[in-house]
Design an enzyme around this catalytic site. Structure first.
Site, PDB file in Angstrom:
ATOM      1  N   GLU A 139       1.313  -0.312  -5.187  1.00 18.71           N
ATOM      2  CA  GLU A 139       0.307   0.722  -5.419  1.00 18.71           C
ATOM      3  C   GLU A 139       1.052   2.035  -5.659  1.00 18.71           C
ATOM      4  O   GLU A 139       1.418   2.735  -4.719  1.00 18.71           O
ATOM      5  CB  GLU A 139      -0.643   0.857  -4.222  1.00 18.71           C
ATOM      6  CG  GLU A 139      -1.794   1.804  -4.531  1.00 18.71           C
ATOM      7  CD  GLU A 139      -2.474   2.377  -3.297  1.00 18.71           C
ATOM      8  OE1 GLU A 139      -3.656   2.723  -3.392  1.00 18.71           O
ATOM      9  OE2 GLU A 139      -1.820   2.502  -2.248  1.00 18.71           O
ATOM     10  N   ASP A 188       0.828  -1.201   0.000  1.00 22.99           N
ATOM     11  CA  ASP A 188       0.000   0.000   0.000  1.00 22.99           C
ATOM     12  C   ASP A 188       0.868   1.260   0.000  1.00 22.99           C
ATOM     13  O   ASP A 188       1.937   1.308   0.610  1.00 22.99           O
ATOM     14  CB  ASP A 188      -0.893   0.001   1.254  1.00 22.99           C
ATOM     15  CG  ASP A 188      -1.668   1.288   1.410  1.00 22.99           C
ATOM     16  OD1 ASP A 188      -2.562   1.519   0.581  1.00 22.99           O
ATOM     17  OD2 ASP A 188      -1.371   2.067   2.337  1.00 22.99           O
TER      18      ASP A 188
END
Length: 682
Positions: free
Chosen positions: A404, A350
């Site tokens: 990401e 993330d």
């Protein structure tokens, strides 16, 4: 007169021949190769240092075996250690000693580590499974009860809402049966089902690991997805954070069950041939001191940067100091722990953009290579990510690592030896943004097919991407899913299978076309978010004060997908057929799509990929008869998927049994409006 010689300083230097494969393959990277080389040299030096003192990177990543509460059979007792160089005193407290802060003080060792030994003869029964404990940390500012940094399980008191560490000692070790599961064989190309365990039930409550394994994994397998990506597994104090404000990096969230329950889930996924990725959050952490790591030893600079640099400006959270060796080791150990203890098959990292740059990507347009290799780059974070990808690939062969990242950093998804960062895939974050922007601002008849095609296919050569039309980001309250944008209020009133409402027919058709275009042309992998494959009618909103602590929007209404009288099932049927076709044809492992025809007037795109021909008519009303286009291979073709099939909510206008034959490398088809046809050679 003698000819004068040109001064050497004015002779242009010969073009430097790049040595790294990354620069050889991208001439625009040649001026930045020294930066890439410095990064590679720094990584090699760090690895050499680690190997010198620890033997290997994998052995270095064992901080969790030293820190926290661990049973040492050779010493005959529990050893509790904590890294807190700035603290003045520490004491282990809990049920076992009546929470007495004087009973079990820790002793300071070298390198800022503290330790206390609890012999079995006195403490084995007192440290019973289920008992709770904390560590009392005394600093110059006073004393606070804290949660251990490397705790394996945290539980919340139902009355006080206070979190505490919990002794977890199962009667027998979990028995894994997934020894024959191989990631590469199961996942030739990733078709990812992004999911949240807690909201996977239809009832208004928190779901469990066991329920997910027993009820949702069969759905995922039947739908054709070969990877499940689990969110919110790392323990977090606020349920509504979607798991992104992590407090306890080594603890599987107790909201959903026990560690053995999570192992059961992973083991069951492997039995079904499904790989499991952990949505790991190393980009930031919760700022809560009571539950997390913030200011743990009172120094203001232990796991996180000191001062303003330690605070994320947009996320209200703390930022790790990746340049500190102890933090590197802590985070690397966290990766090993999840791979080893729970058999995860890789990670979706993330917030990688936030890690890569000092500005965290906030308000920055990445328009040139200087943005990637200038002073804004966080070299400590890049070194950590290179160490992380190296460790994961070494520790578990074939592990999948997804970044990401919205910046498009060159080399992010290329091997370390080439000058890259080592990820396998990056998320194609521009694609869902494009779809939402299109639906919000552009009437259907004005959709720019050139821009659409560019968005779907604009990715770095040699760097693989995961395409998606929407993820959890688009499903959150305050935004709307694609289904909600398309159907609007009709998602509650016009979803009967035979309802002729033209607005619902338009929404149904476009929902299918958006997914087909995204999967077929958008990347080398594909992702959907739980429930969106059948057009789940509502956003996601976790229980909070603003909604009267309701679970109504923190669940998935599977009964809608299971009801043959509703359009939801028709959407799910199409998604299933599309995914199974992609798997059967190894579509995503094929090269990029080749555009065969771009017809702006008739709103038609024709392209080829993996031996399949895709014909997509996006016109709002014009159905095309005898529509001709060029194909690369002559022969006979048949329809292998039609979005207009009645089981998908269509009208069965094209004859799917008809065999088409090329004439001078051209095919002629009937292509109804808002319909996609996929053809293969007979």
């Amino acid at each position: 007169m003698a000819k004068s010689k040109t001064p050497a300083s004015t002779i242009p230097p010969a073009p430097r021949r790049p040595s790294l494969a990354l620069a050889k393959n991208d001439p625009w990277l040649v001026p930045y190769e020294p930066v890439l080389q410095r990064r590679l040299e720094r990584l090699r030096a760090r690895l050499a240092e680690i190997e010198q003192y620890h033997g290997s990177l994998s052995q270095y990543a064992t901080a969790h075996q030293q820190l926290g509460l661990n049973h040492d059979a050779s010493r005959g007792g529990y050893v509790y250690r904590e890294w807190a160089p700035g603290a003045e005193a520490l004491a282990l407290i809990g049920d076992f000693n009546g929470w007495d802060r004087r009973a079990n003080p820790l002793q300071r060792l070298d390198f800022g580590v503290w330790e206390v030994f609890l012999p079995d003869s006195e403490y084995l029964d007192r440290l019973a499974p289920g008992s709770r404990y904390k560590v009392h940390v005394v600093t110059a500012a006073g004393g606070k009860d804290r949660l251990p940094a490397a705790l394996r399980r945290a539980v919340q008191d139902e009355q006080t809402k206070d979190f505490a560490a919990q002794v977890w000692r199962p009667a027998a070790p979990f028995v894994w049966t997934d020894q024959k599961f191989k990631i590469a064989a199961a996942v030739p190309e990733p078709l990812i089902y992004e999911a949240h365990v807690g909201m996977a039930t239809e009832e208004g409550r928190v779901g469990t690991y066991r329920e997910f394994a027993e009820n949702i994994l069969p759905r995922i397998a039947a739908a054709g997805y070969n990877v499940v990506q689990l969110m919110a597994i790392m323990e977090h104090p606020y349920y509504g954070s979607f798991g992104y404000h992590v407090a306890n990096l080594f603890a599987a969230s107790s909201r959903f069950g026990t560690p053995e329950d999570l192992k059961f889930l992973v083991n069951e996924a492997h039995r079904r041939g499904i790989a499991v990725l952990l949505d790991i959050v190393h980009s930031h952490a919760v700022k809560n001191e009571a539950e997390g790591l913030a200011d743990f030893d009172g120094s203001g600079n232990l796991y996180f940067h000191k001062g303003a640099r330690g605070n994320h400006p947009g996320w209200d959270s703390k930022l790790f100091d990746y340049g500190r060796p102890e933090v590197q080791q802590f985070l690397l150990s966290n990766l090993r722990y999840w791979l080893e203890e729970f058999h995860f098959d890789g990670f979706r990292f993330d917030g990688v953009t936030s890690m890569l740059y000092h500005h965290h990507g906030e308000g920055v347009a990445f328009v040139g290579y200087d943005n990637y290799f200038g002073p804004a780059a966080d070299e400590d974070a890049i070194l950590y990510l290179q160490l992380a990808t190296t460790l994961a690939h070494e520790f578990k062969k074939g592990s999948l690592l997804i970044a990401e990242d919205m910046s498009g950093l060159p080399g992010l998804c290329r091997p370390i030896k080439e000058g890259g960062v080592g990820f396998d895939y990056r998320l194609a974050m521009g694609i869902p943004d494009f779809w939402i922007k299109l639906l919000k601002h552009t009437p259907d008849e004005h959709w720019p097919l050139g821009d659409l095609w560019h968005t779907l296919t604009n990715r770095r050569v040699g760097e693989k991407t995961i395409a998606y039309a929407e993820s959890h980001d688009q499903a959150l309250v305050g935004d709307k899913t694609l289904a909600h944008w398309l159907f609007d209020a009709g998602i509650y009133t016009h979803m009967q299978a035979h309802d002729p409402d033209p607005g619902a027919a338009r929404a149904l058709a476009l929902h299918k076309l958006i997914r087909l275009l995204t999967l077929a042309a958008g990347g080398e992998g594909y992702l959907t978010f739980i429930g969106n494959e059948f057009g789940h009618p509502e956003w996601v909103d976790f229980p909070r004060e603003g909604n009267n602590w309701s679970y109504h929007f923190a669940r998935r209404q599977w009964s809608l997908a299971d009801n043959p009288d509703l359009k939801f099932q028709q959407l799910g049927n199409f998604d299933k057929a599309l995914v199974h076709l992609a798997r059967a044809r190894h579509l995503l492992a094929a090269g990029p799509a080749t555009l065969l025809k771009h017809d702006e007037e008739n709103k038609v795109l024709v392209f080829e990929r993996g031996g399949l021909v895709f014909v997509v008519n996006l016109h709002v009303e014009k159905s095309l008869t005898d529509y001709r286009f060029w194909v690369t291979e002559e022969g006979k073709y048949r329809v292998v998927l039609s979005s207009d099939n009645r089981q998908f909510g269509g009208f069965d206008r094209p004859d799917e049994s008809f065999e088409y034959e090329t004439y001078e490398h051209q095919l002629s088809l009937y292509v109804p409006s808002r319909v996609a046809l996929v053809l293969a050679m007979s």
